[in-house]
Design a protein around this motif. Structure first.
Motif, short mmCIF file in Angstrom:
data_model
loop_
_atom_site.label_atom_id
_atom_site.label_comp_id
_atom_site.label_asym_id
_atom_site.label_seq_id
_atom_site.Cartn_x
_atom_site.Cartn_y
_atom_site.Cartn_z
N SER A 1 -11.34 -27.55 -15.81
CA SER A 1 -10.73 -28.70 -15.40
C SER A 1 -10.55 -29.86 -16.27
O SER A 1 -9.57 -30.62 -16.46
CB SER A 1 -11.36 -29.42 -14.04
OG SER A 1 -10.86 -30.48 -13.70
N LYS A 2 -11.64 -29.97 -17.07
CA LYS A 2 -11.61 -31.15 -18.12
C LYS A 2 -10.89 -30.69 -19.09
O LYS A 2 -10.10 -31.65 -19.89
CB LYS A 2 -13.33 -31.26 -18.76
CG LYS A 2 -13.15 -32.45 -19.51
CD LYS A 2 -14.66 -32.66 -19.62
CE LYS A 2 -15.00 -33.97 -20.38
NZ LYS A 2 -16.38 -34.38 -20.58
N LYS A 7 -9.74 -34.59 -16.71
CA LYS A 7 -10.96 -35.05 -16.13
C LYS A 7 -11.97 -33.88 -15.23
O LYS A 7 -11.50 -32.65 -15.18
CB LYS A 7 -10.42 -35.91 -14.96
CG LYS A 7 -9.39 -34.76 -13.98
CD LYS A 7 -8.38 -35.74 -12.86
CE LYS A 7 -9.20 -36.48 -12.03
NZ LYS A 7 -8.38 -37.15 -11.13
N PRO A 8 -12.96 -34.23 -14.74
CA PRO A 8 -14.10 -33.38 -14.09
C PRO A 8 -13.38 -32.85 -13.02
O PRO A 8 -12.47 -33.59 -12.14
CB PRO A 8 -15.39 -34.16 -13.92
CG PRO A 8 -15.12 -35.51 -13.92
CD PRO A 8 -13.77 -35.72 -14.99
N ALA A 9 -14.11 -31.66 -12.41
CA ALA A 9 -13.56 -30.94 -11.13
C ALA A 9 -13.91 -31.81 -9.98
O ALA A 9 -14.80 -31.44 -9.27
CB ALA A 9 -13.90 -29.59 -10.98
N ASP A 10 -13.42 -32.75 -9.99
CA ASP A 10 -13.85 -33.93 -8.54
C ASP A 10 -12.86 -33.33 -7.38
O ASP A 10 -12.12 -32.57 -7.45
CB ASP A 10 -13.50 -35.30 -8.89
CG ASP A 10 -12.03 -35.72 -9.26
OD1 ASP A 10 -11.31 -34.97 -8.91
OD2 ASP A 10 -11.97 -36.74 -9.76
N ASP A 11 -13.09 -33.99 -6.30
CA ASP A 11 -12.42 -33.74 -4.80
C ASP A 11 -10.80 -33.68 -5.25
O ASP A 11 -10.14 -32.67 -4.62
CB ASP A 11 -12.64 -34.57 -3.77
CG ASP A 11 -14.05 -34.39 -3.26
OD1 ASP A 11 -14.76 -33.44 -3.76
OD2 ASP A 11 -14.67 -35.27 -2.50
N ASP A 12 -10.18 -34.67 -6.18
CA ASP A 12 -8.94 -34.69 -6.16
C ASP A 12 -8.43 -33.43 -6.94
O ASP A 12 -7.22 -33.01 -6.67
CB ASP A 12 -8.70 -35.82 -7.14
CG ASP A 12 -7.12 -36.21 -7.42
OD1 ASP A 12 -6.28 -35.96 -6.23
OD2 ASP A 12 -6.67 -36.53 -8.41
#
Length: 200
Positions: A1-2, A7-12
């Motif tokens: 994801s990054k 960006k890190p693998a957040d909920d979005d």
């Protein structure tokens, strides 16, 4: 994801992903998996060769004179009246005639490590049965428009529906700002055509 999204693998990010839990070694859980025998380019050329299809290549922000129906497959945020925010991620495709991973155990390698810039390497011959030696490498590109990120999907869907009343039909990954696999893209095109046929 990054690597791909920056960006890190957040909920979005996670809410856009398909989750597959199984032992088949494939990300897909579909009954059929593959590509057209002569490729997608040949499939598209055959469709565009029909007498009642006109391909408009220049950008347009409204229904051109003389056409009852326009099917828009370009980025939705390039249409004049579209006012939603779309964040895009792109992919740079690089072709080689050698295989850095030879011999391969699989046609596609996903490269998750930060030690290499590429995100995926594909042996085209293993997918097509060919003997070209062609290898496709994919690299993240923040300036390209391949993967849409939309904050309010319902508002976008409502906007698309209003345009259809005017004869403008948004279609495909770019035209609907949706994350589609190829089979989803074809299904979306069939659904748009069905709506057009029902209306006209």
């Amino acid at each position: 994801s990054k690597k791909q999204w920056g960006k890190p693998a957040d909920d979005d990010v996670l809410e856009r992903l398909k989750i597959y839990n199984g032992i088949s070694g494939s990300y897909f859980n579909d009954l059929f998996e593959g590509i057209p025998i002569d490729g997608f380019s040949d499939m598209m050329e055959n469709m565009l060769d029909l007498d009642n299809i006109n391909l408009i290549k220049e950008e347009t922000d409204e229904n051109p004179d003389g056409y009852d129906i326009v099917i828009w497959t370009g980025p939705i945020d390039e249409l004049q009246d579209f006012d939603e925010e779309v964040d895009w991620r792109g992919t740079k495709f690089v072709y080689h005639d050698y295989d850095p991973f030879a011999p391969r155990l699989a046609p596609v390698y996903n490269i998750c490590t930060s030690l290499k810039a590429m995100t995926r390497s594909t042996d085209i011959d293993q997918l097509t049965g060919g003997k070209s030696g062609l290898i496709l490498e994919e690299y993240p590109n923040g300036e390209g428009k391949h993967y849409p990120i939309v904050k309010d999907r319902k508002r976008v869907a409502d906007w698309i529906k209003r345009q259809e009343e005017k004869g403008l039909y948004c279609c495909g990954r770019l035209g609907t700002a949706s994350y589609f696999d190829m089979d989803d893209t074809i299904e979306n095109a069939i659904e748009v055509c069905q709506r057009i046929m029902e209306k006209y």
